[in-house]
Motif scaffolding. Structure first.
Motif, PDB file in Angstrom:
ATOM      1  N   ASN A   1      33.611 -19.646 -72.882  1.00 25.45           N
ATOM      2  CA  ASN A   1      32.498 -18.830 -72.921  1.00 25.45           C
ATOM      3  C   ASN A   1      31.253 -18.811 -71.524  1.00 25.45           C
ATOM      4  O   ASN A   1      31.490 -20.156 -71.115  1.00 25.45           O
ATOM      5  CB  ASN A   1      31.152 -19.139 -73.689  1.00 25.45           C
ATOM      6  CG  ASN A   1      30.438 -17.870 -74.123  1.00 25.45           C
ATOM      7  OD1 ASN A   1      28.943 -18.933 -73.814  1.00 25.45           O
ATOM      8  ND2 ASN A   1      29.870 -17.565 -75.116  1.00 25.45           N
TER       9      ASN A   1
ATOM     10  N   TYR B   1      31.123 -10.283 -77.239  1.00 26.14           N
ATOM     11  CA  TYR B   1      30.288 -10.662 -76.504  1.00 26.14           C
ATOM     12  C   TYR B   1      29.424 -11.775 -77.646  1.00 26.14           C
ATOM     13  O   TYR B   1      30.047 -12.963 -78.309  1.00 26.14           O
ATOM     14  CB  TYR B   1      29.018  -9.618 -76.882  1.00 26.14           C
ATOM     15  CG  TYR B   1      27.850 -10.458 -76.540  1.00 26.14           C
ATOM     16  CD1 TYR B   1      27.442 -10.142 -74.516  1.00 26.14           C
ATOM     17  CD2 TYR B   1      26.639 -10.896 -77.174  1.00 26.14           C
ATOM     18  CE1 TYR B   1      26.782 -10.623 -74.686  1.00 26.14           C
ATOM     19  CE2 TYR B   1      25.394 -11.507 -76.137  1.00 26.14           C
ATOM     20  CZ  TYR B   1      24.957 -11.168 -75.154  1.00 26.14           C
ATOM     21  OH  TYR B   1      23.997 -11.608 -75.306  1.00 26.14           O
TER      22      TYR B   1
ATOM     23  N   ASN C   1      28.256 -17.902 -71.287  1.00 29.09           N
ATOM     24  CA  ASN C   1      26.350 -18.117 -71.651  1.00 29.09           C
ATOM     25  C   ASN C   1      26.246 -19.793 -71.319  1.00 29.09           C
ATOM     26  O   ASN C   1      26.803 -20.693 -71.917  1.00 29.09           O
ATOM     27  CB  ASN C   1      26.129 -18.195 -72.371  1.00 29.09           C
ATOM     28  CG  ASN C   1      25.233 -17.725 -73.101  1.00 29.09           C
ATOM     29  OD1 ASN C   1      24.141 -18.723 -72.991  1.00 29.09           O
ATOM     30  ND2 ASN C   1      24.504 -17.260 -73.742  1.00 29.09           N
TER      31      ASN C   1
ATOM     32  N   ILE D   1      26.505 -20.978 -79.822  1.00 25.48           N
ATOM     33  CA  ILE D   1      27.790 -20.739 -78.980  1.00 25.48           C
ATOM     34  C   ILE D   1      28.100 -20.849 -79.734  1.00 25.48           C
ATOM     35  O   ILE D   1      28.447 -19.546 -80.432  1.00 25.48           O
ATOM     36  CB  ILE D   1      28.182 -21.201 -77.829  1.00 25.48           C
ATOM     37  CG1 ILE D   1      27.119 -20.857 -76.503  1.00 25.48           C
ATOM     38  CG2 ILE D   1      28.886 -19.905 -77.532  1.00 25.48           C
ATOM     39  CD1 ILE D   1      27.106 -19.716 -76.611  1.00 25.48           C
TER      40      ILE D   1
ATOM     41  N   THR E   1      22.838 -20.496 -71.141  1.00 26.65           N
ATOM     42  CA  THR E   1      21.368 -20.939 -71.091  1.00 26.65           C
ATOM     43  C   THR E   1      21.438 -22.165 -71.773  1.00 26.65           C
ATOM     44  O   THR E   1      21.726 -21.996 -72.799  1.00 26.65           O
ATOM     45  CB  THR E   1      21.144 -19.499 -72.241  1.00 26.65           C
ATOM     46  OG1 THR E   1      21.430 -18.559 -71.497  1.00 26.65           O
ATOM     47  CG2 THR E   1      19.614 -20.068 -72.665  1.00 26.65           C
TER      48      THR E   1
ATOM     49  N   LYS F   1      30.913 -13.647 -73.737  1.00 27.16           N
ATOM     50  CA  LYS F   1      29.514 -13.591 -73.215  1.00 27.16           C
ATOM     51  C   LYS F   1      28.165 -14.121 -74.264  1.00 27.16           C
ATOM     52  O   LYS F   1      27.067 -14.159 -74.083  1.00 27.16           O
ATOM     53  CB  LYS F   1      28.939 -12.538 -72.962  1.00 27.16           C
ATOM     54  CG  LYS F   1      29.942 -12.600 -71.331  1.00 27.16           C
ATOM     55  CD  LYS F   1      29.664 -11.309 -70.631  1.00 27.16           C
ATOM     56  CE  LYS F   1      30.343 -11.465 -69.242  1.00 27.16           C
ATOM     57  NZ  LYS F   1      29.746  -9.757 -68.749  1.00 27.16           N
TER      58      LYS F   1
END
Length: 276
Positions: free
Chosen positions: A188, A133, A190, A197, A192, A160
């Motif tokens: 990655n 993570y 993610n 990041i 969003t 993530k």
């Protein structure tokens, strides 16, 4: 089921020289310190009162699996050789193969999870698949005041969360990465919008540290902000150039949001980029 050697209450002191041999088939699933060694640190010589550089050297870990078992844990450390090492520990001429995995906000590295207080990692190569993570790196997840030299990552690194790099996820407190490279994809998932990041071919986030004579030959692919061929973010101290990237290159153009993607580093605050 492998039980890691050493804990924060009973650290492992001493040195292990594999003499070119290998250990295979380790399976370690726990919720705090996960690795061949759980926790080790340099010991104090009774006569000189100085810290001795305990070490792990000339050893290969093959076909092994290290993972956290507590999805709610926010303080797990995972590394094939050592989960957490402090006070001058040296890891030298070691290789990792297999899988190193962490859930939630754990710290994950192919060789070590966390290394701090003047530790050294030298001539080490990671071939294991790394996933986690936050603070995820091919060699070390989080390096504080540690030197990484002549190391290579040849295993995929995925995350993530934030701060992921081919060599180190997060490098800080006078960390030094030199003569090292990444040769596998850093990615990655993610997506969003606006998420910071911090992903890089060598290091995800570099704060108060130096990256010198390093290179990246693999794709860094992220769907959010701060994606760099060498570093995702670099931040120095306001009172001087404590953070520098020098003599580095990448042969792959990273992919991310256009406004925050760079071949070297997209986000630079009080840092210095030289000859890249």
């Amino acid at each position: 089921q492998w039980t890691p050697i050493g804990s924060t209450s009973r650290p492992f002191y001493g040195s292990i020289n594999g003499q070119g041999h290998s250990i295979s088939g380790l399976y370690c699933k726990a919720n705090s310190l996960i690795g061949f060694i759980g926790y080790m640190e340099g010991h104090v010589d009774e006569h000189t009162k100085t810290i001795q550089r305990d070490s792990i050297s000339h050893l290969t870990i093959l076909d092994s699996y290290f993972t956290t078992d507590d999805t709610e844990s926010h303080n797990g450390y995972v590394g094939a050789f050592v989960a957490m090492a402090k006070k001058g520990v040296v890891i030298y001429n070691c290789n990792a193969y297999g899988t190193v995995n962490g859930k939630n906000h754990n710290i994950i590295g192919g060789i070590a999870g966390l290394m701090s207080d003047s530790c050294i990692v030298q001539n080490c190569t990671n071939h294991a698949k790394i996933s986690g993570y936050d603070n995820v790196g091919g060699i070390i997840g989080l390096t504080e005041g540690t030197e990484i030299v002549y190391c290579a990552n040849k295993g995929t690194v995925s995350s993530k969360g934030s701060r992921l790099g081919g060599v180190a996820g997060y490098a800080t407190k006078r960390a030094y990465i030199r003569y090292s490279y990444n040769a596998e994809k850093v990615s990655n998932t993610n997506s969003t919008s606006g998420a910071m990041i911090n992903a890089g071919g060598i290091v995800g986030a570099l704060e108060d540290g130096i990256v010198d004579n390093c290179y990246n030959t693999a794709l860094v692919s992220v769907k959010a902000d701060n994606v760099g061929g060498i570093a995702g973010q670099m931040r120095g101290l306001e009172d001087g150039n404590s953070t520098r990237i020098s003599n580095c290159y990448t042969s792959k153009t990273p992919t991310g949001l256009i406004k925050s993607t760079s071949c070297i580093v997209p986000s630079n605050v009080h840092g210095e980029v030289v000859n890249c």
